[in-house]
Scaffold this active site. Structure first.
Site, PDB file in Angstrom:
ATOM      1  N   MET A  30       0.747  -1.156  -0.073  1.00 54.62           N
ATOM      2  CA  MET A  30      -0.135  -0.138   0.108  1.00 54.62           C
ATOM      3  C   MET A  30       0.866   1.191   0.080  1.00 54.62           C
ATOM      4  O   MET A  30       0.506   2.279   0.258  1.00 54.62           O
ATOM      5  CB  MET A  30      -0.922  -0.025   1.172  1.00 54.62           C
ATOM      6  CG  MET A  30      -1.890  -1.085   1.080  1.00 54.62           C
ATOM      7  SD  MET A  30      -3.447  -0.775   2.053  1.00 54.62           S
ATOM      8  CE  MET A  30      -2.799  -0.714   3.752  1.00 54.62           C
ATOM      9  N   GLY A  31       2.328   1.017  -0.134  1.00 52.25           N
ATOM     10  CA  GLY A  31       3.063   2.367  -0.531  1.00 52.25           C
ATOM     11  C   GLY A  31       3.472   2.721   0.915  1.00 52.25           C
ATOM     12  O   GLY A  31       3.394   2.052   2.112  1.00 52.25           O
ATOM     13  N   ALA A  32       4.078   4.178   0.964  1.00 56.72           N
ATOM     14  CA  ALA A  32       4.671   4.639   1.997  1.00 56.72           C
ATOM     15  C   ALA A  32       6.034   3.641   2.501  1.00 56.72           C
ATOM     16  O   ALA A  32       5.702   3.001   3.560  1.00 56.72           O
ATOM     17  CB  ALA A  32       3.617   4.924   3.454  1.00 56.72           C
ATOM     18  N   GLY A  36      11.087  -2.817   5.434  1.00 56.72           N
ATOM     19  CA  GLY A  36      10.329  -3.879   5.500  1.00 56.72           C
ATOM     20  C   GLY A  36       9.958  -4.279   4.271  1.00 56.72           C
ATOM     21  O   GLY A  36       9.929  -5.342   3.583  1.00 56.72           O
ATOM     22  N   HIS A  37       9.334  -3.216   3.458  1.00 61.54           N
ATOM     23  CA  HIS A  37       8.897  -3.743   2.098  1.00 61.54           C
ATOM     24  C   HIS A  37      10.222  -3.925   1.196  1.00 61.54           C
ATOM     25  O   HIS A  37      10.055  -4.545   0.109  1.00 61.54           O
ATOM     26  CB  HIS A  37       8.386  -2.249   1.547  1.00 61.54           C
ATOM     27  CG  HIS A  37       6.846  -1.780   2.178  1.00 61.54           C
ATOM     28  ND1 HIS A  37       6.911  -0.854   3.042  1.00 61.54           N
ATOM     29  CD2 HIS A  37       5.990  -2.610   2.194  1.00 61.54           C
ATOM     30  CE1 HIS A  37       5.685  -0.656   3.420  1.00 61.54           C
ATOM     31  NE2 HIS A  37       4.893  -1.600   3.000  1.00 61.54           N
ATOM     32  N   GLN A  61     -10.381  -2.649   2.126  1.00 67.42           N
ATOM     33  CA  GLN A  61      -9.703  -3.213   3.305  1.00 67.42           C
ATOM     34  C   GLN A  61      -9.885  -2.394   4.619  1.00 67.42           C
ATOM     35  O   GLN A  61      -9.360  -2.698   5.548  1.00 67.42           O
ATOM     36  CB  GLN A  61      -8.526  -4.033   3.097  1.00 67.42           C
ATOM     37  CG  GLN A  61      -7.135  -3.077   2.940  1.00 67.42           C
ATOM     38  CD  GLN A  61      -6.136  -3.827   2.382  1.00 67.42           C
ATOM     39  OE1 GLN A  61      -6.100  -4.265   1.194  1.00 67.42           O
ATOM     40  NE2 GLN A  61      -5.097  -3.856   3.437  1.00 67.42           N
ATOM     41  N   GLY A 147       4.703 -10.146   3.975  1.00 64.30           N
ATOM     42  CA  GLY A 147       5.496  -9.957   5.245  1.00 64.30           C
ATOM     43  C   GLY A 147       5.025 -10.837   6.392  1.00 64.30           C
ATOM     44  O   GLY A 147       3.608 -10.802   6.545  1.00 64.30           O
ATOM     45  N   ASP A 150       2.494  -9.315   9.102  1.00 64.52           N
ATOM     46  CA  ASP A 150       1.078  -9.537   8.976  1.00 64.52           C
ATOM     47  C   ASP A 150       0.552 -10.949   8.802  1.00 64.52           C
ATOM     48  O   ASP A 150       0.421 -11.420   7.738  1.00 64.52           O
ATOM     49  CB  ASP A 150       0.450  -8.777   7.914  1.00 64.52           C
ATOM     50  CG  ASP A 150       0.806  -7.163   7.984  1.00 64.52           C
ATOM     51  OD1 ASP A 150       0.197  -6.457   8.717  1.00 64.52           O
ATOM     52  OD2 ASP A 150       1.801  -6.753   7.363  1.00 64.52           O
ATOM     53  N   ARG A 187       2.214   2.795   9.402  1.00 65.91           N
ATOM     54  CA  ARG A 187       1.518   3.454  10.290  1.00 65.91           C
ATOM     55  C   ARG A 187       2.285   3.923  11.663  1.00 65.91           C
ATOM     56  O   ARG A 187       1.866   4.932  12.262  1.00 65.91           O
ATOM     57  CB  ARG A 187       0.225   2.569  11.026  1.00 65.91           C
ATOM     58  CG  ARG A 187      -0.793   2.226   9.831  1.00 65.91           C
ATOM     59  CD  ARG A 187      -1.885   1.389  10.646  1.00 65.91           C
ATOM     60  NE  ARG A 187      -2.925   1.416   9.430  1.00 65.91           N
ATOM     61  CZ  ARG A 187      -3.502   0.559   8.881  1.00 65.91           C
ATOM     62  NH1 ARG A 187      -2.726  -0.659   8.689  1.00 65.91           N
ATOM     63  NH2 ARG A 187      -4.542   0.658   8.023  1.00 65.91           N
TER      64      ARG A 187
HETATM   65  P1  AMP Z   1       1.624  -2.733   3.458  1.00 67.03           P
HETATM   66  O1  AMP Z   1       2.133  -1.782   2.669  1.00 67.03           O
HETATM   67  O2  AMP Z   1       1.641  -2.356   5.020  1.00 67.03           O
HETATM   68  O3  AMP Z   1       0.441  -3.296   3.021  1.00 67.03           O
HETATM   69  O4  AMP Z   1       2.514  -4.074   3.362  1.00 67.03           O
HETATM   70  C1  AMP Z   1       2.761  -4.458   2.131  1.00 67.03           C
HETATM   71  C2  AMP Z   1       3.826  -5.869   2.343  1.00 67.03           C
HETATM   72  O5  AMP Z   1       4.936  -5.515   3.171  1.00 67.03           O
HETATM   73  C3  AMP Z   1       2.999  -6.823   3.068  1.00 67.03           C
HETATM   74  O6  AMP Z   1       2.880  -8.181   2.688  1.00 67.03           O
HETATM   75  C4  AMP Z   1       3.225  -6.785   4.540  1.00 67.03           C
HETATM   76  O7  AMP Z   1       3.313  -7.779   5.577  1.00 67.03           O
HETATM   77  C5  AMP Z   1       4.808  -6.419   4.295  1.00 67.03           C
HETATM   78  N1  AMP Z   1       5.580  -5.633   5.557  1.00 67.03           N
HETATM   79  C6  AMP Z   1       5.075  -4.670   5.998  1.00 67.03           C
HETATM   80  N2  AMP Z   1       5.901  -4.419   7.277  1.00 67.03           N
HETATM   81  C7  AMP Z   1       6.879  -5.348   7.265  1.00 67.03           C
HETATM   82  C8  AMP Z   1       7.959  -5.354   7.867  1.00 67.03           C
HETATM   83  N3  AMP Z   1       8.149  -4.575   8.883  1.00 67.03           N
HETATM   84  N4  AMP Z   1       8.704  -6.594   7.547  1.00 67.03           N
HETATM   85  C9  AMP Z   1       8.398  -7.508   6.558  1.00 67.03           C
HETATM   86  N5  AMP Z   1       7.470  -7.151   5.747  1.00 67.03           N
HETATM   87  C10 AMP Z   1       6.662  -6.018   6.224  1.00 67.03           C
END
Ligand code: AMP
Length: 280
Positions: A30-32, A36-37, A61, A147, A150, A187
């Protein structure tokens, strides 16, 4: 890197990438973007010839009182990071391209979605499963990476892919953390300096509870202490703090193979989640 916003162009670009039998990995986000991404992107590169990253803040969602409008959006900075990782395609469609007028189909995984975040966020995982199914169909990747942060989302997507015969591999990538243990999350940007300092209590409490449970304490005993520590650190409430089986997400009352701690807690207006293995 091509930045693509319509499905016809995406299909052509992905077909070109696949020429000569090359493999494609998909990293939905979802960007930002944070480290981790980027860990997902780098892992994707190890598994496939080409990497497609999607950025889509998926309205389906988010619940009615959640942070859809406030969710951080910084596509230019995100694109620069992905360009630096040599990502081949950034798929960043507008909402109308994902959900054209008349869109009426929802993918709903039962059971796994009724607990943990699913209980606190009704409809959330239907939104996740629907968008991920669409992304799988749009890109038809050989592999998709998610990741472990989640964890429940990963479990739901694995179930959905199995049940709907998506012929791809799903890889869960370990959680990337800040130096003080806080799991990286888009977040975290909502937190004030004071809240950010307090937030480290979440992984610290889980780590301690995991050790105590592994040493023989019951979940009730260990989690009562962990709850107290989280609230004392400055969290306002705890949505859940549970010991569960990491595959079925069924509750456990003591250490067992595959036991994992799951937490969601609120600090100010921000809801943070995390999970931690119990190594018996
Ligand atoms: P999001 O943009 O928050 O929807 O996350 C996109 C992907 O990045 C999802 O598969 C998350 O589980 C993964 N993700 C987010 N934060 C982390 C993190 N700290 N470590 C590993 N993967 C992450």
């Amino acid at each position: 890197m091509q930045i693509i916003r319509d499905i016809a162009t995406l299909h052509r670009a992905v077909a070109a990438l696949k020429q000569g039998g090359k493999s494609v990995a998909l990293v939905p986000t979802m960007g930002a973007l944070h480290d981790g991404h980027i860990a997902l992107v780098r892992e994707a590169r190890r598994w496939a010839d080409h990497v497609v990253v999607s950025i889509f803040v998926n309205p389906k969602q988010f619940g009615p009182n959640e942070d859809l409008d406030a969710y951080p959006r910084q596509e230019e900075a995100d694109a620069a990071r992905l360009f630096a990782e040599a990502v081949e395609i950034l798929w960043a469609p507008p909402v109308e391209a994902m959900y054209p007028a008349g869109h009426a189909t929802t993918v709903s995984v039962s059971g796994l979605v009724d607990v943990l975040c699913g209980a606190a966020r009704p409809g959330h995982f239907d939104g996740v499963a629907t968008i991920v199914a669409k992304l799988f169909n749009q890109v038809a990747p050989d592999i998709a990476l998610f990741g472990q942060k989640d964890w429940q989302q990963l479990a739901v997507i694995r179930r959905m892919a199995l049940d709907l015969d998506f012929a791809l591999d799903i890889v869960g990538v370990p959680t990337v953390r800040e130096a003080d243990g806080l799991a990286m999350s888009s977040r975290n940007a909502y937190l004030s300096a004071e809240q950010r300092a307090a937030a480290a209590a979440l992984p610290a409490a889980m780590r301690q509870a995991a050790l105590t449970i592994a040493a023989g304490a019951t979940a009730d005993e260990a989690l009562a202490d962990a709850r107290a520590a989280i609230l004392a650190a400055g969290f306002d409430s705890i949505d859940y703090l549970d010991l569960r089986d990491e595959a079925a997400l069924a509750p456990l009352d003591q250490a067992a193979a595959g036991a994992r701690l799951f937490v969601a807690a609120r600090i100010g207006k921000t809801r943070l989640i995390d999970n931690w293995p119990v190594v018996a």
